[in-house]
Design a protein around this motif. Structure first.
Motif, PDB file in Angstrom:
ATOM      1  N   PHE A 359       0.851  -1.194   0.000  1.00  0.00           N
ATOM      2  CA  PHE A 359       0.000   0.000   0.000  1.00  0.00           C
ATOM      3  C   PHE A 359       0.886   1.243   0.000  1.00  0.00           C
ATOM      4  O   PHE A 359       2.046   1.208   0.411  1.00  0.00           O
ATOM      5  CB  PHE A 359      -0.961   0.008   1.192  1.00  0.00           C
ATOM      6  CG  PHE A 359      -0.298   0.031   2.539  1.00  0.00           C
ATOM      7  CD1 PHE A 359      -0.103   1.226   3.228  1.00  0.00           C
ATOM      8  CD2 PHE A 359       0.117  -1.159   3.142  1.00  0.00           C
ATOM      9  CE1 PHE A 359       0.495   1.243   4.481  1.00  0.00           C
ATOM     10  CE2 PHE A 359       0.710  -1.155   4.394  1.00  0.00           C
ATOM     11  CZ  PHE A 359       0.906   0.052   5.063  1.00  0.00           C
ATOM     12  N   ALA A 360       0.311   2.351  -0.497  1.00  0.00           N
ATOM     13  CA  ALA A 360       1.049   3.604  -0.624  1.00  0.00           C
ATOM     14  C   ALA A 360       0.944   4.428   0.654  1.00  0.00           C
ATOM     15  O   ALA A 360      -0.078   4.404   1.345  1.00  0.00           O
ATOM     16  CB  ALA A 360       0.518   4.399  -1.805  1.00  0.00           C
ATOM     17  N   VAL A 361       2.009   5.172   0.937  1.00  0.00           N
ATOM     18  CA  VAL A 361       2.056   6.006   2.140  1.00  0.00           C
ATOM     19  C   VAL A 361       2.768   7.309   1.813  1.00  0.00           C
ATOM     20  O   VAL A 361       3.326   7.477   0.729  1.00  0.00           O
ATOM     21  CB  VAL A 361       2.799   5.296   3.301  1.00  0.00           C
ATOM     22  CG1 VAL A 361       2.037   4.091   3.788  1.00  0.00           C
ATOM     23  CG2 VAL A 361       4.222   4.913   2.879  1.00  0.00           C
ATOM     24  N   ARG A 362       2.752   8.225   2.803  1.00  0.00           N
ATOM     25  CA  ARG A 362       3.537   9.452   2.723  1.00  0.00           C
ATOM     26  C   ARG A 362       4.062   9.778   4.114  1.00  0.00           C
ATOM     27  O   ARG A 362       3.470   9.393   5.120  1.00  0.00           O
ATOM     28  CB  ARG A 362       2.690  10.617   2.212  1.00  0.00           C
ATOM     29  CG  ARG A 362       2.363  10.532   0.732  1.00  0.00           C
ATOM     30  CD  ARG A 362       1.956  11.883   0.186  1.00  0.00           C
ATOM     31  NE  ARG A 362       1.743  11.821  -1.268  1.00  0.00           N
ATOM     32  CZ  ARG A 362       1.781  12.862  -2.065  1.00  0.00           C
ATOM     33  NH1 ARG A 362       2.046  14.068  -1.569  1.00  0.00           N
ATOM     34  NH2 ARG A 362       1.565  12.732  -3.362  1.00  0.00           N
ATOM     35  N   ASN A 363       5.174  10.489   4.125  1.00  0.00           N
ATOM     36  CA  ASN A 363       5.754  11.015   5.356  1.00  0.00           C
ATOM     37  C   ASN A 363       6.200   9.908   6.317  1.00  0.00           C
ATOM     38  O   ASN A 363       6.019  10.010   7.534  1.00  0.00           O
ATOM     39  CB  ASN A 363       4.768  11.942   6.069  1.00  0.00           C
ATOM     40  CG  ASN A 363       5.454  13.145   6.681  1.00  0.00           C
ATOM     41  OD1 ASN A 363       6.559  13.504   6.280  1.00  0.00           O
ATOM     42  ND2 ASN A 363       4.805  13.780   7.642  1.00  0.00           N
ATOM     43  N   VAL A 364       6.794   8.844   5.782  1.00  0.00           N
ATOM     44  CA  VAL A 364       7.347   7.762   6.602  1.00  0.00           C
ATOM     45  C   VAL A 364       8.866   7.909   6.627  1.00  0.00           C
ATOM     46  O   VAL A 364       9.523   7.808   5.584  1.00  0.00           O
ATOM     47  CB  VAL A 364       6.947   6.373   6.067  1.00  0.00           C
ATOM     48  CG1 VAL A 364       7.592   5.271   6.905  1.00  0.00           C
ATOM     49  CG2 VAL A 364       5.440   6.230   6.081  1.00  0.00           C
ATOM     50  N   TRP A 392       8.280  -5.911   7.615  1.00  0.00           N
ATOM     51  CA  TRP A 392       7.817  -4.893   6.684  1.00  0.00           C
ATOM     52  C   TRP A 392       8.980  -3.996   6.264  1.00  0.00           C
ATOM     53  O   TRP A 392      10.002  -3.944   6.933  1.00  0.00           O
ATOM     54  CB  TRP A 392       6.704  -4.042   7.297  1.00  0.00           C
ATOM     55  CG  TRP A 392       7.160  -3.092   8.379  1.00  0.00           C
ATOM     56  CD1 TRP A 392       7.459  -3.395   9.668  1.00  0.00           C
ATOM     57  CD2 TRP A 392       7.355  -1.676   8.259  1.00  0.00           C
ATOM     58  NE1 TRP A 392       7.827  -2.277  10.365  1.00  0.00           N
ATOM     59  CE2 TRP A 392       7.769  -1.196   9.536  1.00  0.00           C
ATOM     60  CE3 TRP A 392       7.226  -0.766   7.216  1.00  0.00           C
ATOM     61  CZ2 TRP A 392       8.052   0.154   9.768  1.00  0.00           C
ATOM     62  CZ3 TRP A 392       7.498   0.577   7.452  1.00  0.00           C
ATOM     63  CH2 TRP A 392       7.906   1.027   8.712  1.00  0.00           C
ATOM     64  N   GLN A 393       8.806  -3.334   5.119  1.00  0.00           N
ATOM     65  CA  GLN A 393       9.810  -2.387   4.645  1.00  0.00           C
ATOM     66  C   GLN A 393       9.097  -1.276   3.892  1.00  0.00           C
ATOM     67  O   GLN A 393       7.977  -1.431   3.406  1.00  0.00           O
ATOM     68  CB  GLN A 393      10.843  -3.087   3.760  1.00  0.00           C
ATOM     69  CG  GLN A 393      10.317  -3.633   2.444  1.00  0.00           C
ATOM     70  CD  GLN A 393      10.358  -2.618   1.318  1.00  0.00           C
ATOM     71  OE1 GLN A 393      11.167  -1.691   1.328  1.00  0.00           O
ATOM     72  NE2 GLN A 393       9.476  -2.778   0.327  1.00  0.00           N
ATOM     73  N   CYS A 394       9.780  -0.127   3.827  1.00  0.00           N
ATOM     74  CA  CYS A 394       9.228   1.034   3.118  1.00  0.00           C
ATOM     75  C   CYS A 394      10.221   1.467   2.042  1.00  0.00           C
ATOM     76  O   CYS A 394      11.383   1.742   2.347  1.00  0.00           O
ATOM     77  CB  CYS A 394       8.963   2.177   4.090  1.00  0.00           C
ATOM     78  SG  CYS A 394       8.202   3.629   3.327  1.00  0.00           S
ATOM     79  N   SER A 395       9.759   1.525   0.800  1.00  0.00           N
ATOM     80  CA  SER A 395      10.617   1.904  -0.324  1.00  0.00           C
ATOM     81  C   SER A 395      10.398   3.376  -0.646  1.00  0.00           C
ATOM     82  O   SER A 395       9.285   3.790  -1.004  1.00  0.00           O
ATOM     83  CB  SER A 395      10.296   1.048  -1.545  1.00  0.00           C
ATOM     84  OG  SER A 395      10.516  -0.320  -1.273  1.00  0.00           O
ATOM     85  N   GLY A 396      11.467   4.156  -0.501  1.00  0.00           N
ATOM     86  CA  GLY A 396      11.418   5.567  -0.857  1.00  0.00           C
ATOM     87  C   GLY A 396      10.460   6.394  -0.038  1.00  0.00           C
ATOM     88  O   GLY A 396      10.076   7.490  -0.463  1.00  0.00           O
ATOM     89  N   GLY A 397      10.046   5.903   1.099  1.00  0.00           N
ATOM     90  CA  GLY A 397       9.115   6.643   1.928  1.00  0.00           C
ATOM     91  C   GLY A 397       7.717   6.731   1.362  1.00  0.00           C
ATOM     92  O   GLY A 397       6.889   7.496   1.872  1.00  0.00           O
ATOM     93  N   SER A 398       7.418   5.941   0.308  1.00  0.00           N
ATOM     94  CA  SER A 398       6.116   6.072  -0.347  1.00  0.00           C
ATOM     95  C   SER A 398       5.395   4.753  -0.574  1.00  0.00           C
ATOM     96  O   SER A 398       4.217   4.768  -0.945  1.00  0.00           O
ATOM     97  CB  SER A 398       6.291   6.777  -1.698  1.00  0.00           C
ATOM     98  OG  SER A 398       7.154   6.013  -2.545  1.00  0.00           O
ATOM     99  N   LEU A 399       6.069   3.615  -0.373  1.00  0.00           N
ATOM    100  CA  LEU A 399       5.425   2.322  -0.629  1.00  0.00           C
ATOM    101  C   LEU A 399       5.848   1.329   0.452  1.00  0.00           C
ATOM    102  O   LEU A 399       7.045   1.088   0.632  1.00  0.00           O
ATOM    103  CB  LEU A 399       5.803   1.789  -2.012  1.00  0.00           C
ATOM    104  CG  LEU A 399       5.010   0.578  -2.505  1.00  0.00           C
ATOM    105  CD1 LEU A 399       3.560   0.960  -2.767  1.00  0.00           C
ATOM    106  CD2 LEU A 399       5.638  -0.012  -3.767  1.00  0.00           C
ATOM    107  N   ILE A 400       4.868   0.778   1.135  1.00  0.00           N
ATOM    108  CA  ILE A 400       5.139  -0.202   2.192  1.00  0.00           C
ATOM    109  C   ILE A 400       4.711  -1.574   1.710  1.00  0.00           C
ATOM    110  O   ILE A 400       3.623  -1.746   1.144  1.00  0.00           O
ATOM    111  CB  ILE A 400       4.401   0.171   3.499  1.00  0.00           C
ATOM    112  CG1 ILE A 400       5.103   1.337   4.188  1.00  0.00           C
ATOM    113  CG2 ILE A 400       4.317  -1.030   4.452  1.00  0.00           C
ATOM    114  CD1 ILE A 400       4.455   1.770   5.487  1.00  0.00           C
TER     115      ILE A 400
END
Length: 432
Positions: A359-364, A392-400
């Motif tokens: 899922f997509a995220v912002r500000n991580v 879990w991992q977050c790629s580029g602060g925008s995709l988890i």
């Protein structure tokens, strides 16, 4: 527990095992028959050379735990007209008499009684095959076993009351035994409104200048079902969501604000040094201006962090300045900047064929972030790595991407994202 005989039988098991493996008899059973009885001493066990009697002769409430399980929910009485005390466990202390009687040998009596007392001495804490009281039962429960020291006169009166000749006797106290209620009252209904009452403060030196009260936001998200959930949040928490996404606007609750006032964001570093940034031009949401008649208590200020903001997640403050009053600065109110979860395609999120959720995220941020499924926290791994179960991992602060833990029960589990101790709005539930 509803059956006191469980305690007696547990103690009898300890005594029986000790007698059958005592070093007094070479590590094996005694050369004479022994019956371990829980009956009234007047009633012989029969058919044995020696009887070891453990008799429950007195029960009393434990005064130290009498009111330790009071709950607000129980005060309603629950269903069936029960009184509130019915939902509290009955905390009891049990008193036992331990005595021995042989058919023809005082040696047998004293050997058996000595073995029994040594066994109880080695079992100061006894585990019972019953759970502790609700609402968080733990099995097994535990009681303590204590050798009491009654006076000779007290024991004499006790045996006289039993109508039997005085025997060599040891007295033990078992504490605390819980007789638990069969059920609990229904839970209290959820909170529907909260009223906050505060004490008055000194009036401002100049009542025409702004005075900040709080930040307030209406949070709106979709539950599985689907069903809308709306609540008021103060102090507010907001996230730099994309420009086309609504729901992140918050109100600066204040008195005497003017359109020309400036809003400044205050942040603190690890040493407590404050930095102020004027966010009026980028955060303020335009309103229809000019007002035909300015409101007597000041104009409303609506704010929202822009989608491209460089403000990381965390806790901040807002203050107001007035260009016509150089050097003047209002009081501060709190505001939190949160991460954002993209609710697109939700609220239910399913895994790929490989068991990976995305899922997509912002500000991580690269640190200080945590991801949960319900109450189960997952382990963060390096950006771009393929997560194993529970990671879990977050790629580029925008995709988890993450994989559910292997032992997680089937069902819908809310995805909780927290960065710098600020929680994102609920948005997605993982289907496990």
């Amino acid at each position: 527990m509803h059956d006191l005989s469980i305690v007696t039988d547990t103690l009898r098991t300890i005594l029986t095992g000790a007698i059958n493996a005592s070093p007094v008899f070479g590590g094996g059973p005694p050369p004479f028959s022994v019956a371990v009885s829980g009956q009234h001493p007047e009633t012989p066990a029969g058919g044995s050379d020696c009887e070891l009697n453990l008799y429950l002769f007195h029960i009393a409430p434990d005064k130290f735990l009498a009111n330790s399980f009071w709950t607000q929910a129980a005060q309603s009485g629950g269903s069936g007209g029960k009184q509130p005390v019915a939902f509290e466990p009955l905390c009891l202390d049990l008193w036992y008499m331990l005595s021995a009687r042989a058919q023809s040998s005082y040696v047998q009596e004293q050997q058996v009684l000595g073995i029994a007392m040594q066994a109880f001495h080695e079992h100061a804490t006894v585990k019972l095959p019953t759970p502790t009281p609700l609402p968080s039962p733990v099995a097994p429960s535990e009681v303590t076993l204590t050798l009491e020291t009654p006076t000779f006169d007290e024991l004499s009166r006790l045996w006289q009351g039993l109508g039997l000749p005085l025997r060599t006797t040891a007295q033990y106290r078992v504490t605390v035994v819980f007789l638990t209620p069969p059920d609990l009252p229904p839970p209290a209904p959820p909170v529907t409104s909260v009223n906050l009452v505060s004490a008055p403060t000194d009036p401002p030196a100049d009542p025409s200048l702004p005075r900040l009260l709080s930040t307030r936001r209406t949070v709106n998200y979709v539950l599985p079902g689907p069903a809308n959930k709306i609540f008021q949040q103060s102090p507010a928490s907001t996230a730099p969501a994309p420009a086309g996404v609504g729901g992140q606007v918050f109100e600066l609750d204040a008195l005497m604000l003017a359109d020309t006032d400036h809003v400044r964001l205050v942040s603190y570093d690890s040493n407590g040094v404050a930095t102020e940034t004027d966010v009026t031009a980028t955060w303020k949401v335009p309103l229809t201006l000019p007002y035909p008649t300015p409101p007597a208590r000041g104009v409303p200020f609506l704010l929202r962090p822009p989608a491209g903001t460089a403000t990381p997640a965390g806790r901040y403050e807002l203050v107001v300045t007035r260009p016509s009053e150089p050097g003047w600065r209002s009081n501060a109110v709190p505001i939190s900047i949160a991460p954002w979860i993209d609710p697109s395609g939700g609220p239910l999120l399913t895994a790929s064929g490989a068991g990976i959720y995305t899922f997509a995220v912002r500000n991580v941020a690269t640190s200080g972030a945590s991801l949960r499924l319900g109450t189960v926290e997952l382990t963060r791994i390096a950006s771009g790595a393929t997560p194993d179960p529970g990671e879990w991992q977050c790629s580029g602060g925008s995709l988890i991407t993450f994989a559910a833990p292997e032992n997680l029960p089937a069902g819908n589990h809310q995805i909780g994202l927290r960065v710098a101790d600020v929680e994102a709005d609920p948005a997605l539930w993982a289907v496990v």
